[in-house]
Design a protein around this motif. Structure first.
Motif, PDB file in Angstrom:
ATOM      1  N   ILE A   6     -10.529  29.060  17.092  1.00  0.00           N
ATOM      2  CA  ILE A   6      -9.701  30.036  18.086  1.00  0.00           C
ATOM      3  C   ILE A   6      -9.709  31.443  17.262  1.00  0.00           C
ATOM      4  CG2 ILE A   6      -7.387  30.723  19.004  1.00  0.00           C
ATOM      5  CD1 ILE A   6      -7.211  27.845  19.760  1.00  0.00           C
ATOM      6  N   ILE A   7      -9.301  31.479  15.894  1.00  0.00           N
ATOM      7  CA  ILE A   7      -9.252  32.569  15.334  1.00  0.00           C
ATOM      8  C   ILE A   7     -10.780  33.349  15.261  1.00  0.00           C
ATOM      9  CG2 ILE A   7      -8.996  33.711  12.983  1.00  0.00           C
ATOM     10  CD1 ILE A   7      -6.827  31.616  12.435  1.00  0.00           C
ATOM     11  N   ILE A   8     -11.829  32.463  15.064  1.00  0.00           N
ATOM     12  CA  ILE A   8     -13.181  32.950  14.956  1.00  0.00           C
ATOM     13  C   ILE A   8     -13.704  33.624  16.307  1.00  0.00           C
ATOM     14  CG2 ILE A   8     -15.443  32.366  14.759  1.00  0.00           C
ATOM     15  CD1 ILE A   8     -14.555  30.417  12.512  1.00  0.00           C
ATOM     16  N   LEU A   9     -13.143  32.932  17.339  1.00  0.00           N
ATOM     17  CA  LEU A   9     -13.372  33.559  18.686  1.00  0.00           C
ATOM     18  C   LEU A   9     -12.717  34.832  19.020  1.00  0.00           C
ATOM     19  CD1 LEU A   9     -13.533  30.316  20.577  1.00  0.00           C
ATOM     20  CD2 LEU A   9     -15.466  32.041  20.299  1.00  0.00           C
ATOM     21  N   PRO A  30     -20.653  41.193  26.795  1.00  0.00           N
ATOM     22  CA  PRO A  30     -20.246  40.367  25.405  1.00  0.00           C
ATOM     23  C   PRO A  30     -18.885  39.760  25.209  1.00  0.00           C
ATOM     24  CG  PRO A  30     -21.875  42.227  24.805  1.00  0.00           C
ATOM     25  CD  PRO A  30     -21.343  42.333  26.128  1.00  0.00           C
ATOM     26  N   SER A  31     -18.145  40.700  25.742  1.00  0.00           N
ATOM     27  CA  SER A  31     -16.605  40.578  25.350  1.00  0.00           C
ATOM     28  C   SER A  31     -16.151  39.560  26.411  1.00  0.00           C
ATOM     29  CB  SER A  31     -15.653  41.628  25.376  1.00  0.00           C
ATOM     30  OG  SER A  31     -15.754  42.657  26.464  1.00  0.00           O
ATOM     31  N   GLY A  32     -16.660  39.920  27.729  1.00  0.00           N
ATOM     32  CA  GLY A  32     -16.377  38.655  28.878  1.00  0.00           C
ATOM     33  C   GLY A  32     -16.789  37.460  28.743  1.00  0.00           C
ATOM     34  N   ILE A  33     -18.063  37.347  28.289  1.00  0.00           N
ATOM     35  CA  ILE A  33     -18.441  36.121  28.146  1.00  0.00           C
ATOM     36  C   ILE A  33     -17.333  35.411  26.882  1.00  0.00           C
ATOM     37  CG2 ILE A  33     -20.379  34.714  27.137  1.00  0.00           C
ATOM     38  CD1 ILE A  33     -22.061  36.887  28.377  1.00  0.00           C
ATOM     39  N   LEU A  34     -17.320  35.949  25.870  1.00  0.00           N
ATOM     40  CA  LEU A  34     -16.614  35.410  24.529  1.00  0.00           C
ATOM     41  C   LEU A  34     -15.155  35.053  25.307  1.00  0.00           C
ATOM     42  CD1 LEU A  34     -17.649  37.636  21.755  1.00  0.00           C
ATOM     43  CD2 LEU A  34     -18.112  35.213  22.062  1.00  0.00           C
ATOM     44  N   LEU A  38     -13.231  31.747  25.136  1.00  0.00           N
ATOM     45  CA  LEU A  38     -11.819  31.544  24.551  1.00  0.00           C
ATOM     46  C   LEU A  38     -10.676  30.943  25.658  1.00  0.00           C
ATOM     47  CD1 LEU A  38      -9.980  32.162  22.237  1.00  0.00           C
ATOM     48  CD2 LEU A  38      -9.576  34.472  23.336  1.00  0.00           C
ATOM     49  N   VAL A  39     -11.022  31.231  26.859  1.00  0.00           N
ATOM     50  CA  VAL A  39      -9.959  30.895  27.852  1.00  0.00           C
ATOM     51  C   VAL A  39     -10.210  29.169  27.964  1.00  0.00           C
ATOM     52  CG1 VAL A  39      -9.464  30.621  30.253  1.00  0.00           C
ATOM     53  CG2 VAL A  39      -9.652  32.714  29.092  1.00  0.00           C
ATOM     54  N   VAL A  40     -11.684  28.696  28.064  1.00  0.00           N
ATOM     55  CA  VAL A  40     -11.854  27.354  28.241  1.00  0.00           C
ATOM     56  C   VAL A  40     -11.295  26.456  26.954  1.00  0.00           C
ATOM     57  CG1 VAL A  40     -13.819  25.795  28.382  1.00  0.00           C
ATOM     58  CG2 VAL A  40     -13.776  27.772  29.681  1.00  0.00           C
ATOM     59  N   LEU A  41     -11.448  27.145  25.806  1.00  0.00           N
ATOM     60  CA  LEU A  41     -11.063  26.300  24.621  1.00  0.00           C
ATOM     61  C   LEU A  41      -9.660  26.281  24.595  1.00  0.00           C
ATOM     62  CD1 LEU A  41     -13.536  27.863  21.891  1.00  0.00           C
ATOM     63  CD2 LEU A  41     -13.372  25.320  22.790  1.00  0.00           C
ATOM     64  N   VAL A  42      -8.601  27.395  25.193  1.00  0.00           N
ATOM     65  CA  VAL A  42      -7.546  27.136  25.252  1.00  0.00           C
ATOM     66  C   VAL A  42      -6.939  26.198  25.905  1.00  0.00           C
ATOM     67  CG1 VAL A  42      -5.165  28.590  25.421  1.00  0.00           C
ATOM     68  CG2 VAL A  42      -7.090  29.487  24.139  1.00  0.00           C
ATOM     69  N   ILE A  43      -7.376  26.134  27.233  1.00  0.00           N
ATOM     70  CA  ILE A  43      -7.223  25.212  28.293  1.00  0.00           C
ATOM     71  C   ILE A  43      -7.533  23.798  27.769  1.00  0.00           C
ATOM     72  CG2 ILE A  43      -7.821  24.171  30.422  1.00  0.00           C
ATOM     73  CD1 ILE A  43      -8.418  26.985  31.137  1.00  0.00           C
ATOM     74  N   LEU A  44      -8.547  23.518  27.059  1.00  0.00           N
ATOM     75  CA  LEU A  44      -8.847  22.117  26.348  1.00  0.00           C
ATOM     76  C   LEU A  44      -7.959  21.834  25.317  1.00  0.00           C
ATOM     77  CD1 LEU A  44     -12.849  22.284  26.066  1.00  0.00           C
ATOM     78  CD2 LEU A  44     -11.431  20.822  27.668  1.00  0.00           C
ATOM     79  N   LEU A  45      -7.443  22.976  24.557  1.00  0.00           N
ATOM     80  CA  LEU A  45      -6.641  22.653  23.519  1.00  0.00           C
ATOM     81  C   LEU A  45      -5.115  22.175  23.952  1.00  0.00           C
ATOM     82  CD1 LEU A  45      -6.307  22.777  20.382  1.00  0.00           C
ATOM     83  CD2 LEU A  45      -5.361  25.081  20.739  1.00  0.00           C
ATOM     84  N   LEU A  46      -4.903  22.708  25.112  1.00  0.00           N
ATOM     85  CA  LEU A  46      -3.625  22.465  25.771  1.00  0.00           C
ATOM     86  C   LEU A  46      -3.541  21.250  26.485  1.00  0.00           C
ATOM     87  CD1 LEU A  46      -2.692  25.749  27.249  1.00  0.00           C
ATOM     88  CD2 LEU A  46      -1.489  24.759  25.247  1.00  0.00           C
ATOM     89  N   LEU A  47      -4.693  20.716  26.716  1.00  0.00           N
ATOM     90  CA  LEU A  47      -4.802  19.627  27.478  1.00  0.00           C
ATOM     91  C   LEU A  47      -5.036  18.176  26.528  1.00  0.00           C
ATOM     92  CD1 LEU A  47      -7.135  20.395  30.537  1.00  0.00           C
ATOM     93  CD2 LEU A  47      -4.828  19.898  30.380  1.00  0.00           C
TER      94      LEU A  47
END
Length: 50
Positions: A6-9, A30-34, A38-47
């Motif tokens: 998450i820090i790297i992203l 580029p920032s929109g794709i990243l 990041l949103v997908v990874l945060v959701i997966l992390l929370l789940l």
């Protein structure tokens, strides 16, 4: 491990912002794709999938 990812992203997201002269023509792509990754990874992390 996931905290490091998450820090790297977040750093990539900040680096992808079109604030530098060489990247002004890129737009917010580029920032929109990243940001979406990041949103997908945060959701997966929370789940608890990561």
């Amino acid at each position: 491990m996931s905290l490091i990812l998450i820090i790297i992203l977040v750093l990539l997201l900040v680096g992808g912002l079109p604030v530098f002269p060489h990247s002004r023509s890129w737009g917010y792509g580029p920032s929109g794709i990243l940001g979406a990754i990041l949103v997908v990874l945060v959701i997966l992390l929370l789940l608890g999938k990561i």
